[in-house]
Design a protein around this motif. Structure first.
Motif, PDB file in Angstrom:
ATOM      1  N   TRP A 113       5.288  43.101  66.203  1.00 27.64           N
ATOM      2  CA  TRP A 113       6.339  42.249  65.991  1.00 27.64           C
ATOM      3  C   TRP A 113       6.165  40.916  66.245  1.00 27.64           C
ATOM      4  O   TRP A 113       7.102  39.832  66.212  1.00 27.64           O
ATOM      5  CB  TRP A 113       7.352  42.878  66.992  1.00 27.64           C
ATOM      6  CG  TRP A 113       8.048  44.266  66.423  1.00 27.64           C
ATOM      7  CD1 TRP A 113       7.542  45.436  66.811  1.00 27.64           C
ATOM      8  CD2 TRP A 113       9.304  44.200  65.899  1.00 27.64           C
ATOM      9  NE1 TRP A 113       8.414  46.213  66.245  1.00 27.64           N
ATOM     10  CE2 TRP A 113       9.636  45.527  65.327  1.00 27.64           C
ATOM     11  CE3 TRP A 113      10.287  43.453  65.533  1.00 27.64           C
ATOM     12  CZ2 TRP A 113      10.555  46.209  64.886  1.00 27.64           C
ATOM     13  CZ3 TRP A 113      11.565  43.933  64.950  1.00 27.64           C
ATOM     14  CH2 TRP A 113      11.641  45.258  64.563  1.00 27.64           C
ATOM     15  N   LEU A 114       5.024  40.424  66.747  1.00 27.24           N
ATOM     16  CA  LEU A 114       4.838  38.989  66.779  1.00 27.24           C
ATOM     17  C   LEU A 114       3.713  38.554  65.920  1.00 27.24           C
ATOM     18  O   LEU A 114       3.710  37.223  65.712  1.00 27.24           O
ATOM     19  CB  LEU A 114       4.023  39.009  68.280  1.00 27.24           C
ATOM     20  CG  LEU A 114       5.057  39.211  69.628  1.00 27.24           C
ATOM     21  CD1 LEU A 114       4.434  39.093  70.850  1.00 27.24           C
ATOM     22  CD2 LEU A 114       6.279  38.448  69.554  1.00 27.24           C
ATOM     23  N   VAL A 115       3.195  39.323  65.106  1.00 32.43           N
ATOM     24  CA  VAL A 115       2.301  38.804  64.292  1.00 32.43           C
ATOM     25  C   VAL A 115       2.445  38.997  62.737  1.00 32.43           C
ATOM     26  O   VAL A 115       2.886  40.346  62.635  1.00 32.43           O
ATOM     27  CB  VAL A 115       0.794  39.119  64.582  1.00 32.43           C
ATOM     28  CG1 VAL A 115      -0.256  38.900  63.659  1.00 32.43           C
ATOM     29  CG2 VAL A 115       0.227  38.842  66.033  1.00 32.43           C
ATOM     30  N   THR A 116       2.500  38.434  61.908  1.00 34.53           N
ATOM     31  CA  THR A 116       2.992  38.794  60.346  1.00 34.53           C
ATOM     32  C   THR A 116       1.476  38.511  59.708  1.00 34.53           C
ATOM     33  O   THR A 116       0.826  37.457  59.652  1.00 34.53           O
ATOM     34  CB  THR A 116       3.789  37.868  60.022  1.00 34.53           C
ATOM     35  OG1 THR A 116       5.048  37.959  60.604  1.00 34.53           O
ATOM     36  CG2 THR A 116       3.831  38.155  58.399  1.00 34.53           C
ATOM     37  N   PRO A 117       0.813  39.689  58.992  1.00 32.83           N
ATOM     38  CA  PRO A 117      -0.165  39.483  58.087  1.00 32.83           C
ATOM     39  C   PRO A 117       0.145  38.124  57.075  1.00 32.83           C
ATOM     40  O   PRO A 117       1.085  38.104  56.530  1.00 32.83           O
ATOM     41  CB  PRO A 117      -0.053  40.687  57.336  1.00 32.83           C
ATOM     42  CG  PRO A 117       0.468  41.639  58.311  1.00 32.83           C
ATOM     43  CD  PRO A 117       1.845  40.822  58.643  1.00 32.83           C
ATOM     44  N   PRO A 118      -1.333  37.558  56.777  1.00 29.25           N
ATOM     45  CA  PRO A 118      -0.921  36.288  55.854  1.00 29.25           C
ATOM     46  C   PRO A 118      -0.441  36.686  54.571  1.00 29.25           C
ATOM     47  O   PRO A 118      -1.001  37.963  53.962  1.00 29.25           O
ATOM     48  CB  PRO A 118      -2.659  35.972  55.848  1.00 29.25           C
ATOM     49  CG  PRO A 118      -3.362  36.444  57.160  1.00 29.25           C
ATOM     50  CD  PRO A 118      -2.535  38.066  57.511  1.00 29.25           C
ATOM     51  N   CYS A 119       0.618  36.135  54.186  1.00 33.37           N
ATOM     52  CA  CYS A 119       1.340  36.341  53.117  1.00 33.37           C
ATOM     53  C   CYS A 119       1.961  37.680  52.952  1.00 33.37           C
ATOM     54  O   CYS A 119       2.379  38.368  51.773  1.00 33.37           O
ATOM     55  CB  CYS A 119       0.449  36.301  51.636  1.00 33.37           C
ATOM     56  SG  CYS A 119      -0.170  34.491  51.568  1.00 33.37           S
ATOM     57  N   GLY A 120       1.998  38.464  54.279  1.00 33.49           N
ATOM     58  CA  GLY A 120       2.610  39.808  54.128  1.00 33.49           C
ATOM     59  C   GLY A 120       4.158  39.734  54.525  1.00 33.49           C
ATOM     60  O   GLY A 120       4.625  38.789  54.876  1.00 33.49           O
ATOM     61  N   GLU A 121       4.603  41.103  55.066  1.00 34.19           N
ATOM     62  CA  GLU A 121       5.786  41.093  55.435  1.00 34.19           C
ATOM     63  C   GLU A 121       5.716  41.036  57.062  1.00 34.19           C
ATOM     64  O   GLU A 121       4.689  41.638  57.589  1.00 34.19           O
ATOM     65  CB  GLU A 121       6.147  42.918  54.847  1.00 34.19           C
ATOM     66  CG  GLU A 121       7.644  43.122  55.059  1.00 34.19           C
ATOM     67  CD  GLU A 121       8.052  44.599  54.421  1.00 34.19           C
ATOM     68  OE1 GLU A 121       9.036  44.868  54.438  1.00 34.19           O
ATOM     69  OE2 GLU A 121       6.821  45.209  53.878  1.00 34.19           O
ATOM     70  N   ASN A 122       6.819  40.595  57.539  1.00 30.43           N
ATOM     71  CA  ASN A 122       7.127  40.979  58.984  1.00 30.43           C
ATOM     72  C   ASN A 122       7.847  42.060  59.451  1.00 30.43           C
ATOM     73  O   ASN A 122       8.514  42.827  58.564  1.00 30.43           O
ATOM     74  CB  ASN A 122       7.668  39.514  59.572  1.00 30.43           C
ATOM     75  CG  ASN A 122       9.041  39.504  59.311  1.00 30.43           C
ATOM     76  OD1 ASN A 122       9.922  40.326  59.646  1.00 30.43           O
ATOM     77  ND2 ASN A 122       9.516  38.340  58.524  1.00 30.43           N
TER      78      ASN A 122
END
Length: 204
Positions: A113-122
């Motif tokens: 919930w704190l980290v979003t994959p690069p160019c990905g979905e949160n």
């Protein structure tokens, strides 16, 4: 309204052609084994009134064939696609664990919930689209008196749905206590009361 009971069969897609990869939003095909797993899983599934499926091929190709063979309406929807891992999608797990730049795959697994994959979905957006799909599904069951339907989707989606049904705190990541294998069902029975309220329970 007259109370009734509905059943939802949540089915994870079968084995995919690429092994040991983070599939996510990558549109990978089923292997022959994977197609056989789904065929076996649905062998004795009768009286299905509707098939819903993720638009990704590892779900939609079997769903299309199954609905055609049994003359069942099919709804393909992006709402139950797997989580989009962005730049990590389609890469080998071993390769992902070797990445040292931030954010890393390890950061994500620890705090999704704190980290979003690069160019990905949160994770908040993923949860919201699955939650809204579930609410629309319940509404459609009430309005159309659907008694049995098959939903072919992904492990991440099924785990989110189980968390929603069990009313787990959405940011706790507790839904990862569930493991859903390739070609495996989770059955959800939904009682619709005389006020049109849905009461789901998981059936083992």
């Amino acid at each position: 309204m007259t109370p009734f009971t509905s059943r939802i069969y949540l089915l994870r897609h079968g084995e995919i052609v690429e092994q040991d990869v983070l599939a996510g939003g990558t549109d990978l095909l089923l292997s022959d084994v994977g197609f056989s797993q789904l065929s076996q899983a649905c062998k004795y599934l009768t009286d299905v009134e509707l098939v819903q499926s993720s638009t990704l091929k590892r779900c939609s190709e079997f769903a299309t064939q199954f609905s055609h063979n049994h003359q069942i309406p099919l709804l393909l929807t992006d709402d139950i696609r797997e989580f989009n891992f962005g730049d990590w999608d389609g890469r080998k797990y071993d390769e992902l664990w070797e990445l040292t730049h931030s954010p890393s795959i390890g950061d994500f697994w620890q705090s999704p919930w704190l980290v979003t994959p690069p160019c990905g979905e949160n994770m908040a957006d993923f949860y919201q689209r699955v939650f809204l799909w579930w609410q629309r599904l319940l509404m459609n069951i009430v309005n159309n008196h659907t008694h049995k339907q098959l939903v072919i989707t992904h492990a991440g989606v099924i785990k989110q749905l189980l968390g929603i049904i069990c009313e787990l705190p959405k940011e706790s990541n507790q839904q990862n206590m569930f493991a859903v294998g390739y070609g495996k069902f989770v059955c959800v029975e939904i009682y619709i009361d005389n006020m049109g309220k849905a009461w789901p329970k998981i059936v083992f």
